[in-house]
Design a protein around this motif. Structure first.
Motif, PDB file in Angstrom:
ATOM      1  N   UNK A 186       1.143  -1.105   0.188  1.00  0.00           N
ATOM      2  CA  UNK A 186      -0.790   0.207  -0.027  1.00  0.00           C
ATOM      3  C   UNK A 186       0.623   1.110  -0.593  1.00  0.00           C
ATOM      4  N   UNK A 187       2.073   1.946   0.388  1.00  0.00           N
ATOM      5  CA  UNK A 187       2.649   2.349  -0.116  1.00  0.00           C
ATOM      6  C   UNK A 187       2.768   2.829  -1.417  1.00  0.00           C
ATOM      7  N   UNK A 188       3.684   1.648  -1.410  1.00  0.00           N
ATOM      8  CA  UNK A 188       3.710   2.340  -3.179  1.00  0.00           C
ATOM      9  C   UNK A 188       2.309   2.372  -3.875  1.00  0.00           C
ATOM     10  N   UNK A 189       1.661   1.358  -3.470  1.00  0.00           N
ATOM     11  CA  UNK A 189      -0.075   1.121  -4.433  1.00  0.00           C
ATOM     12  C   UNK A 189      -0.532   2.241  -3.692  1.00  0.00           C
ATOM     13  N   UNK A 190      -1.510   2.054  -4.510  1.00  0.00           N
ATOM     14  CA  UNK A 190      -3.483   2.681  -3.038  1.00  0.00           C
ATOM     15  C   UNK A 190      -3.578   1.546  -2.294  1.00  0.00           C
ATOM     16  N   UNK A 191      -4.057   2.079  -1.160  1.00  0.00           N
ATOM     17  CA  UNK A 191      -4.567   1.423  -0.505  1.00  0.00           C
ATOM     18  C   UNK A 191      -5.805   0.282  -0.451  1.00  0.00           C
ATOM     19  N   UNK A 192      -6.638   1.538  -1.351  1.00  0.00           N
ATOM     20  CA  UNK A 192      -7.914  -0.134  -2.122  1.00  0.00           C
ATOM     21  C   UNK A 192      -7.492  -0.935  -3.484  1.00  0.00           C
ATOM     22  N   UNK A 193      -6.718  -0.595  -3.738  1.00  0.00           N
ATOM     23  CA  UNK A 193      -6.179  -1.650  -4.791  1.00  0.00           C
ATOM     24  C   UNK A 193      -5.318  -2.764  -3.972  1.00  0.00           C
ATOM     25  N   UNK A 194      -4.624  -2.702  -3.166  1.00  0.00           N
ATOM     26  CA  UNK A 194      -4.170  -3.166  -2.426  1.00  0.00           C
ATOM     27  C   UNK A 194      -4.644  -4.035  -1.588  1.00  0.00           C
ATOM     28  N   UNK A 195      -5.833  -3.377  -0.863  1.00  0.00           N
ATOM     29  CA  UNK A 195      -7.023  -4.293  -0.039  1.00  0.00           C
ATOM     30  C   UNK A 195      -8.162  -5.067  -1.240  1.00  0.00           C
ATOM     31  N   UNK A 196      -7.885  -4.857  -2.031  1.00  0.00           N
ATOM     32  CA  UNK A 196      -9.161  -5.514  -3.255  1.00  0.00           C
ATOM     33  C   UNK A 196      -8.431  -6.850  -3.330  1.00  0.00           C
ATOM     34  N   UNK A 197      -6.954  -6.839  -4.195  1.00  0.00           N
ATOM     35  CA  UNK A 197      -6.243  -7.469  -4.298  1.00  0.00           C
ATOM     36  C   UNK A 197      -5.843  -8.853  -3.518  1.00  0.00           C
ATOM     37  N   UNK A 198      -5.655  -8.247  -1.739  1.00  0.00           N
ATOM     38  CA  UNK A 198      -5.381  -9.361  -0.829  1.00  0.00           C
ATOM     39  C   UNK A 198      -6.185  -9.678  -0.199  1.00  0.00           C
ATOM     40  N   UNK A 199      -8.228  -9.235  -0.681  1.00  0.00           N
ATOM     41  CA  UNK A 199      -9.158  -9.434  -0.340  1.00  0.00           C
ATOM     42  C   UNK A 199      -9.616 -10.666  -1.259  1.00  0.00           C
ATOM     43  N   UNK A 200      -9.114 -10.125  -2.612  1.00  0.00           N
ATOM     44  CA  UNK A 200      -9.331 -12.026  -3.478  1.00  0.00           C
ATOM     45  C   UNK A 200      -8.971 -12.874  -2.430  1.00  0.00           C
ATOM     46  N   UNK A 201      -7.528 -12.574  -2.287  1.00  0.00           N
ATOM     47  CA  UNK A 201      -6.876 -13.945  -2.158  1.00  0.00           C
ATOM     48  C   UNK A 201      -7.149 -14.513  -0.657  1.00  0.00           C
ATOM     49  N   UNK A 202      -7.717 -14.218   0.778  1.00  0.00           N
ATOM     50  CA  UNK A 202      -8.571 -14.123   1.135  1.00  0.00           C
ATOM     51  C   UNK A 202      -9.650 -15.224   0.775  1.00  0.00           C
ATOM     52  N   UNK A 203     -10.984 -14.560   0.166  1.00  0.00           N
ATOM     53  CA  UNK A 203     -11.650 -15.629  -0.046  1.00  0.00           C
ATOM     54  C   UNK A 203     -11.726 -16.463  -0.870  1.00  0.00           C
ATOM     55  N   UNK A 204     -10.609 -16.404  -1.379  1.00  0.00           N
ATOM     56  CA  UNK A 204     -10.074 -17.612  -2.261  1.00  0.00           C
ATOM     57  C   UNK A 204      -9.825 -18.797  -1.382  1.00  0.00           C
TER      58      UNK A 204
END
Length: 516
Positions: A186-204
């Motif tokens: 998130x310090x490099x990318x924005x926190x929203x995109x980071x959350x969406x990416x990691x959230x998809x992994x948690x769901x999977x």
């Protein structure tokens, strides 16, 4: 290159809606979100004491719309809408529906209130600023969601789940891996995109395990918000503070340790309820990424980098970079759609390629009736439109209350009465209810006399305070849409005490480092 200390007042920047003022508007109606807290606390007294609004006022008189019937009705509508948002899982009513209705009613009351006072020039331009603010959020979110959904369609996260299973990572290890990646990215990318990416992994990985998905999502929201707080590019609020010249680029590093504390404290407390169990088993065997997955990942990374550079170097909206990347993704999707039918007739396919083809449903290609394997417009349809419409309601409803004067009600007294330290801590708590962007914009517009340590404090609290509630940050709202029905407002609220403890300790850590 360090930004200039000259304050920027470009009226057309959509992020400035909460502080944008029309020169013809009365000074008492300046938008500052801190006044909302006092507006809610004093609602009962306002109902009993609100005078009828006069149809005319003398020249030069300033109307107090916060004590008018119109202002009281607006507050009532806003509170009622948020009750439905909080109780979404009980009322079975999507959160966007009450907020969209509330936004329209609040602005109708705002327009009538100004018109009754003979001012028909202020409310319209103010509404346009709010719509412009939403337009930037909408385009950014739509592009980010489309990229994430495309990666899901290409089975990137399914392949990652398979990799985690093969590596025999337990759910606890996945919990820490996703949280650490969210904090680091998130310090490099924005926190929203980071959350969406990691959230998809948690769901999977946690498919079917509601408890793991819930605490994993909360962990990601906290980590993404905390990671974005110590970088100028991690959040829009930190970027605004840097661009205003209030905090030099190299000083943001002083927030690293407080941000780490903010994430680790609740993460350690929630860690206890995560089962020491393997990830959800893949019933269909190994899952492989589909054709074009790696190029799409590359396009997404380049899009994020270009958005940061466009914003930091050219001072243009990051939505421009995201939408440009989305356009490139669409063009690549057209090429991919034309190439994939050839796979059907190829005689040299591997076994896993054949399995993937057999599992893919035919879809319409771009501008043709030929059966294609990939259609970007079908991917866009799967975006969380409830989340996008909820943002519309929040942005306009808060903007309407600001225009009525509620968000300036407390701004004249907070910093003078509480002092900068307590006031800046309160800013973080308020950002859990109201988006941190208008909160930070309000503080910047107020321009309180503070030193570097205090500006770093308000940067920290505004960045991580939104983690206290699921609706307090873009990351939380986006994950509520992504994990709909599992990660909810109430499930997040159950761990609010742990998040609040981390928030308090992170503030104390910063005060200790800065010697305040």
């Amino acid at each position: 290159m360090e930004p200039s200390n000259t304050k920027k007042t470009t009226a057309l920047r959509p992020r400035d809606f909460a502080s944008a003022q029309v020169s013809a508007g009365p000074a008492s109606l300046r938008a500052t979100p801190l006044g909302l807290l006092l507006g809610l606390v004093g609602l009962c007294s306002l109902l009993g004491a609100a005078p009828a609004l006069a149809s005319t006022v003398s020249a030069g008189a300033v109307p107090d719309l916060t004590t008018s019937l119109y202002g009281v009705l607006a507050i009532l509508i806003f509170v009622l809408a948020y009750i439905f948002v909080i109780g979404e899982e009980f009322f079975l009513l999507r959160k966007s529906k009450p907020m969209i209705a509330a936004a329209g009613l609040i602005w109708l009351l705002t327009g009538v209130a100004y018109a009754v006072h003979g001012d028909t020039e202020t409310a319209g331009p103010a509404l346009q600023h709010n719509i412009l603010e939403y337009a930037e959020m909408f385009l950014f979110l739509l592009a980010a969601m489309t990229f994430v959904t495309t990666l899901e369609e290409r089975q990137v996260f399914g392949a990652l789940r398979t990799w985690l299973i093969v590596r025999q990572f337990s759910l606890r290890q996945v919990y820490w891996i996703t949280g650490a990646l969210a904090f680091a990215l998130s310090p490099v990318a924005d926190n929203l995109s980071t959350a969406l990416l990691m959230g998809a992994v948690v769901l999977a990985v946690g498919n079917g395990n509601r408890q793991f998905v819930t605490v994993g999502s909360i962990n990601i929201v906290i980590a993404a918000n905390a990671g974005g707080a110590f970088s100028p590019f991690g959040d829009i609020t930190t970027l605004m503070v840097w661009q205003e010249g209030l905090v030099p680029f190299n000083e943001f590093g002083r927030l690293f340790l407080p941000s780490l504390v903010n994430w680790l404290v609740p993460a350690l407390l929630m860690y206890r309820v995560v089962e020491q169990a393997p990830p959800a088993s893949d019933q269909n065997g190994h899952t492989y990424m589909r054709r074009g997955a790696l190029p799409i990942i590359g396009i997404f990374l380049c899009t994020i980098i270009s958005s940061v550079l466009i914003n930091s170097r050219l001072h243009l909206s990051p939505a421009l970079g995201m939408m440009t990347g989305l356009g490139i993704l669409k063009l690549y999707g057209y090429w991919l759609a034309r190439r994939e039918p050839a796979l059907r007739d190829a005689g040299h396919l591997s076994q896993h390629q054949a399995e993937n083809i057999a599992s893919m449903e035919p879809s319409q290609g771009d501008h043709t009736d030929v059966v294609r394997r990939f259609d970007i417009f079908h991917v866009v349809e799967r975006a969380s439109w409830d989340t996008l419409m909820f943002f519309y309601g929040v942005v306009l409803a808060v903007g309407g209350l600001a225009q009525l004067g509620y968000l300036s009600l407390a701004s004249e007294h907070v910093y003078g009465t509480l002092g900068p330290t307590l006031a800046n801590i309160a800013v973080g708590v308020l950002s859990a209810v109201i988006d941190n962007i208008p909160v930070m914009l309000a503080v910047l517009r107020m321009a309180p006399d503070m030193d570097l340590a205090q500006w770093l404090l308000v940067t920290l609290t505004a960045g991580v305070g939104g983690s206290l509630l699921s609706i307090g940050s873009a990351a939380g709202i986006a994950l509520m849409g992504q994990a709909h029905g599992v990660y909810t407002f109430m499930s997040h609220l159950r761990w609010c005490w742990a998040i609040a403890l981390g928030y308090g300790l992170s503030v104390l850590c910063h005060l200790w480092i800065s010697g305040i």
